[in-house]
Design a protein around this motif. Sequence first.
Motif: not given
Lengths: 487, 487
Positions: B30, B36-38
């Motif tokens: 997260y 939005s994710m990494v």
Amino acid sequence: MSDDRSLTPQSEDFSAWYNEVVQRAELADYSPVRGSMVIRPWGYGIWERMQRALDDMFKETGHENAYFPLLIPMSFIEKEKEHVAGFRPELAVVTHAGGKELEEPLVIRPTSETMILEMYAKWVQSYRDLPILMNQWANVMRWEMRTRLFLRTAEFLWQEGHTAHATEAEAREETALILDVYRRFMENWICMPPVTGLKTESEKFAGAVESYSCEALMQDNKALQAGTSHFLGQNFAKAAGLTFQSEAGEEEYAWSTSWGVSTRLVGGMVMTHGDDAGLIVPPLLAPIQTVIVPIYRNDEERSATVAKAQEVAARLKDLGVRTKVDDRDHLNPGAKYYEWERKGVPFRIEVGPKDLEKGSLAIARRVIPEGEKRKIFVAEDEAIATHPQRLDEFQAALRERATRRREANSHRGVTDWGEMKEILEGEGGFVYTGWNGDPAVEERAKDELKATIRCIPGAEFRSDSAPTDCISGDGAAKHEVIWARSY
Amino acid sequence: MSDDRSLTPQSEDFSAWYNEVVQRAELADYSPVRGSMVIRPWGYGIWERMQRALDDMFKETGHENAYFPLLIPMSFIEKEKEHVAGFRPELAVVTHAGGKELEEPLVIRPTSETMILEMYAKWVQSYRDLPILMNQWANVMRWEMRTRLFLRTAEFLWQEGHTAHATEAEAREETALILDVYRRFMENWICMPPVTGLKTESEKFAGAVESYSCEALMQDNKALQAGTSHFLGQNFAKAAGLTFQSEAGEEEYAWSTSWGVSTRLVGGMVMTHGDDAGLIVPPLLAPIQTVIVPIYRNDEERSATVAKAQEVAARLKDLGVRTKVDDRDHLNPGAKYYEWERKGVPFRIEVGPKDLEKGSLAIARRVIPEGEKRKIFVAEDEAIATHPQRLDEFQAALRERATRRREANSHRGVTDWGEMKEILEGEGGFVYTGWNGDPAVEERAKDELKATIRCIPGAEFRSDSAPTDCISGDGAAKHEVIWARSY
């Protein structure tokens, strides 16, 4: 459609020539959004090859790819004071999403130090988790006032590497390693040999301790900053709270670096090699290295020459040559020649009825070696077998030509302000002088000469005997520096 | 750090298992920005391999890559009425840039039909300029309320293909061609064999005439829409004014298609193959296909086993196997086993002092063939020489297992609403029934069963004898359809 209008000559208006060649070689086009461009397949194909080559070099040196969010909370950008001061005027801001106003505005990343180090802080506990060596291929946004295709656009594509280390020495080594990767890539792939060195305080990246850059000299004798590698010290680690437990058990801040090159490199390639006929693409980057044009006056000749063209293409492809047969029927050969020359394809092979009879091929070179004619006629088998070598030689010739041009336009040992002024207002180029380290001298040059210090050159680019006095006449030189007008 | 906590079992809570495995296998994390994710290197490495394979397939079928702007004027999105109705609630909007409020708000692309066809309209004059077959690899943004790593995130990475054709037939062929490319890719690379078919009116892409999709069945027996290919008719061409002069000299609107797959595929891979020990990555997608763990109790054993591990690794690399030696000294072998199993590496080779004596290697398989033990012991030379074949067999076994599971959980010829309800509220899976074509039946299923028609299956997926009546009991079936709960 056939487009046989000629380009504005470079000597008449280099800037107009550049804009025309970028569009008419179908590298890129303007979009309906101010400052954003469309990269067309010919331009993207060149960028893809740049990406692949660089990516391989990053991986060979131990880096991994990842992907971080496009949007960054405004508060993150504000954590590093110099950083936000540098980037605030260029930010694009998302204020609404999902039909609502956001509680905190989000900015489209202008660069990702603040976001990425925030994540590193989450992942890193001890020195065993370091170094982290990551890169991302991404789009970024900097709202520029004056834009130019590839050179300066609001949105651009780039790679940004971000590394974190346990020691200052390691981070400095990384900064130097990447600068060298960039230099080698620009020399060997783009045939655009840069000078590398340290940026002055006034020109460094907002938030960096030191910035290093690759500075290439374009054919109009202006400099292009083509890649940068930053030693960030502990500045961004402190802003993000990126600490680790050292081997000795102490809580310490990590040391970080960042580095990037962008689609600007495509613009650099254009301005390094192109001529009045259009683009010239180094073979290693060319989506099509050799185009084959069949020549015919009737159906019978057409079927024979197209068949031979396809046979030659198949044999070249077997040798790894990216080849295309242009058998479009509604264009005459001349129109095809113009088009592929404008697009910068290194070699054209013509196959006509006479060539069939003789068993030879006509090879037209995009760059004509001095004292020779454009075309050579070579027996078919030999022409094919030696073609890969011909591509290598073409690549090497472009590199040598660009290196010679850079050296011919590098003015070393300039000690007089008037002389520098004369050069920069005249033919231009790199002017090597002494500098006392005073930003006031940079200000004066910016005002009077529209020039900046491109870099304090690294050891291998320094003059054997650099001036000992500052070009300003005011005291001793602390450094040798390179001045130029720039993009 | 070593992380030897076990995962929540799939049988206990599939959703919790999914979130844990994605994070603890270091596929993704997260980010501080909601939704939005990494994507971390292990996840990105898998995505890179998916990209490369798909990109090759696109190019083999005549497509070229390009890049179009991230930001789209709000007025463009509004030109196609169904399109804007579908996407307006999910838009992220840039209202300020360069320190000023924009005259017209710009949206971050949720998809790029409107922008791309606007550009095509600029480039296309005659039928000779068609077809245009372009693709871009890009990030897009859809402001989702409920997000899940990879499956549904505000920002995601994808490819979007956009083609324009002179005839309806050509555009329809393209739509089918790409659907087949996707199906083959999912089967052969991800080992996730989907059913393909037509979406119903209520489930199609906003603005399309027809949408086709790949529907894969996850291990929790829910469907994942894994890729879509849309026949857009002349809808978007009309909105953008994309016309061309036909061979007959008439001004006509072009026919267009669009198609995409995204990082969602990584989530599909996780849910197709993973088990309670973690991820299982198909060898063709695995950044590391084989990890080698040296086992030792003292320095002498360490130097001998590490040397052998490196020798084996070098020999495997020569055979094209992506291999890593895990010689970290602060972790015991067990911790390493856990970690690489969790990350889904297909094979582990253990090299201990006894193996050295015997000249054999212990090979541990991430998936144990039925009735066998995890490890086999093979003489060193043979183990190395047969390893590439072992990887191929592993890939094939995953594909077969997933196909068997899909078929075992496909319930054909269901004619009774109560039976469908029992299946969907119980074990789940694909339920094949007749359907009268009435959207009211879809509404009822959504309300009562939380299920939707995933698709009207294509010819090769239809039942030999499909029900002739609608599952609702209300009239004759117009189509055979597949119902499921879905992501």
